[in-house]
Write an enzyme that holds these catalytic residues in place. Structure first.
Site, PDB file in Angstrom:
ATOM      1  CB  ALA A 136     -51.702   8.652 -20.394  1.00 44.87           C
ATOM      2  CB  SER A 137     -56.598   9.834 -18.713  1.00 44.10           C
ATOM      3  OG  SER A 137     -58.106   9.847 -18.650  1.00 44.10           O
ATOM      4  CG  HIS A 138     -57.907  12.465 -22.672  1.00 43.65           C
ATOM      5  ND1 HIS A 138     -57.908  13.010 -21.383  1.00 43.65           N
ATOM      6  CD2 HIS A 138     -57.506  13.525 -23.488  1.00 43.65           C
ATOM      7  CE1 HIS A 138     -57.458  14.094 -21.263  1.00 43.65           C
ATOM      8  NE2 HIS A 138     -57.307  14.328 -22.380  1.00 43.65           N
TER       9      HIS A 138
END
Length: 462
Positions: free
Chosen positions: A106-108
């Site tokens: 979910a990346s960042h």
């Protein structure tokens, strides 16, 4: 519960009802839809192969099993590279001549989120048009699973990050010798994810003295994982405490990078792209690309260097599309995302770090705080506010258009309003969360904050 579908992929919060969050059923549905899209895109093949990687989130190793079972049940071979970075998946697709790939991340976003980033056979994110086709297939198609005789196989590869680093170090623009001579001492914040493994591998090859922070990839993020100033107080204190030359922080899937000055000041995520572009343009003449929400510093640099500047809607797929159209030599986003096409068309924190270290090493005895002054003519304010319906967004945009009637506006991605003296306001819906992002830029921090507060006041009236 939240589930967000956009050209940045699929991501959502964990738990809740099917279709309302990132549930195991949604994982199977979207991954099956991806395989159906792939078969339509790359026809007349007997066997399909994909790369599978994951970040260090607590749930990523669990959900990885769902993906392997789904892909194999659809008759697809899986090369599982395990704990990895998003750009490493892209590189592995190219190396293995795979038909595509999926990164579980979910990346960042915070640790209660997870998601899927999908790639084409070129190791790039799916285009916006291909994502729309994938979403349509996912909702409409009855998936056909394989018999036991046609099940896919799974293969495990564990050296893909090392291969990725080797490719970066082979780039002519990266000067390993001058970096080694600089004898850098650098603090790394790996947010207890893949960056805690990948960044040290790169820096060890470059002879850097490394001081690790949160580099155990168990996925229990010690702070909010978005690499922005308010989330990085610990490393900002650590760098001057240990007398390091600077610090490096990345997001959980290592496609964004920011730097910390030797005195603990935040170098600025907007300055990451500008400083690296400055170095690249010293070596190769050509266009540069960033987004509507990125600082005008890059535009000013392009004018100074005498090269064309282009801006796009926010999102890696839009940046890459424009870079290909204009044959840009460097591009990216003001969030610390660097796209260097000589390596691959995709954001990559590792190549960004290597380019940045080469630039700083060649400057010789110039600190990051001194370098920052070269690019700090503008000040930005970045705000965000949660929304609950698309109706709220449309009402807001209509109100803002009325308020700033007569001003120059770009409506390709929300509303970008150009004011006098290089000031601007950009209001847009996020691709990755159910929030409205408000970015402003001006000649002073006080003025940038004032412009943002004006927009927030309009929102509160709705």
């Amino acid at each position: 519960m939240t589930l967000v579908k956009s050209s940045s992929g699929i991501r959502g919060t964990l738990g809740g009802k099917i279709g309302k969050g990132f549930s195991p059923v949604d994982i199977i549905k979207f991954s099956a839809g991806y395989i159906s899209w792939m078969r339509r895109k790359y026809k007349k093949k007997k066997k399909y192969v994909i790369i599978l990687g994951r970040d260090g989130r607590i749930t990523s190793s669990l959900f990885q099993e769902f993906l392997i079972i789904t892909f194999r049940s659809l008759g697809v071979d899986v090369i599982n590279i395990g704990l990895s970075t998003t750009p490493t998946v892209g590189i592995a697709i190219i190396d293995e001549k795979a038909d595509g790939g999926v990164m579980l991340t979910a990346s960042h976003n915070p640790k209660n989120w997870n998601g899927l980033k999908m790639f084409n056979s070129y190791g790039e994110f799916l285009s916006e048009n291909d994502f729309q086709k994938l979403f349509y297939i996912t909702e409409k198609e009855n998936f056909l699973f394989s018999s036991y005789k046609e099940l896919g196989n799974v293969f495990h590869k564990r050296n893909c990050i090392q291969k990725h680093v080797k490719k970066i170090l082979s780039l002519p623009i990266i000067d390993q010798n001058i970096i080694k001579k600089a004898k850098f001492k650098i603090v790394i914040d790996g947010i207890n994810s893949a960056g805690g493994i990948a960044v040290p591998i790169l820096l060890e090859h470059l002879g850097v003295h490394i001081i690790k922070m949160h580099c155990d990839p168990h996925g229990d993020f010690i702070h909010n994982p978005e690499p922005i100033q308010k989330n990085l107080k610990e490393i900002c204190n650590k760098v001057p405490e240990v007398k390091a030359h600077f610090g490096i922080s990345v997001d959980p899937d290592v496609d964004r990078v920011v730097f910390i000055c030797e005195n603990g000041e935040f170098f600025g995520e907007e300055h990451t792209l500008v400083a690296i572009a400055d170095y690249v343009l010293e070596n190769k003449f050509g266009p540069v690309v960033s987004t509507l929400s990125s600082s005008h510093s890059l535009k000013d640099l392009a004018i100074k260097k005498g090269v064309p500047y282009h801006s796009t809607s926010v999102g890696e797929v839009h940046v890459v599309k424009k870079m290909k159209e204009v044959h840009a030599v460097i591009g990216g986003e003001g969030n610390g995302g660097i796209v260097y096409p000589e390596l691959r068309y995709g954001r990559d924190a590792l190549v960004g770090i290597a380019l940045f270290l080469t630039k700083v090493a060649k400057l010789s005895n110039i600190s990051l705080s001194e370098l920052k002054k070269k690019y700090s003519g503008y000040f930005m304010s970045k705000k965000k506010i949660r929304f609950y319906s698309h109706k709220n967004i449309q009402m807001l945009l209509k109100t803002i258009k009325k308020k700033y009637r007569g001003k120059k506006m770009n409506l390709s991605d929300g509303i970008k309003i150009d004011l006098l003296n290089d000031e601007w306001i950009h209001i847009r819906k996020s691709n990755t969360e159910k929030i409205i992002r408000i970015h402003t830029e001006s000649f002073s921090k006080k003025r940038a904050d004032f412009l943002a507060k004006e927009i927030l006041c309009e929102i509160k009236k709705l």
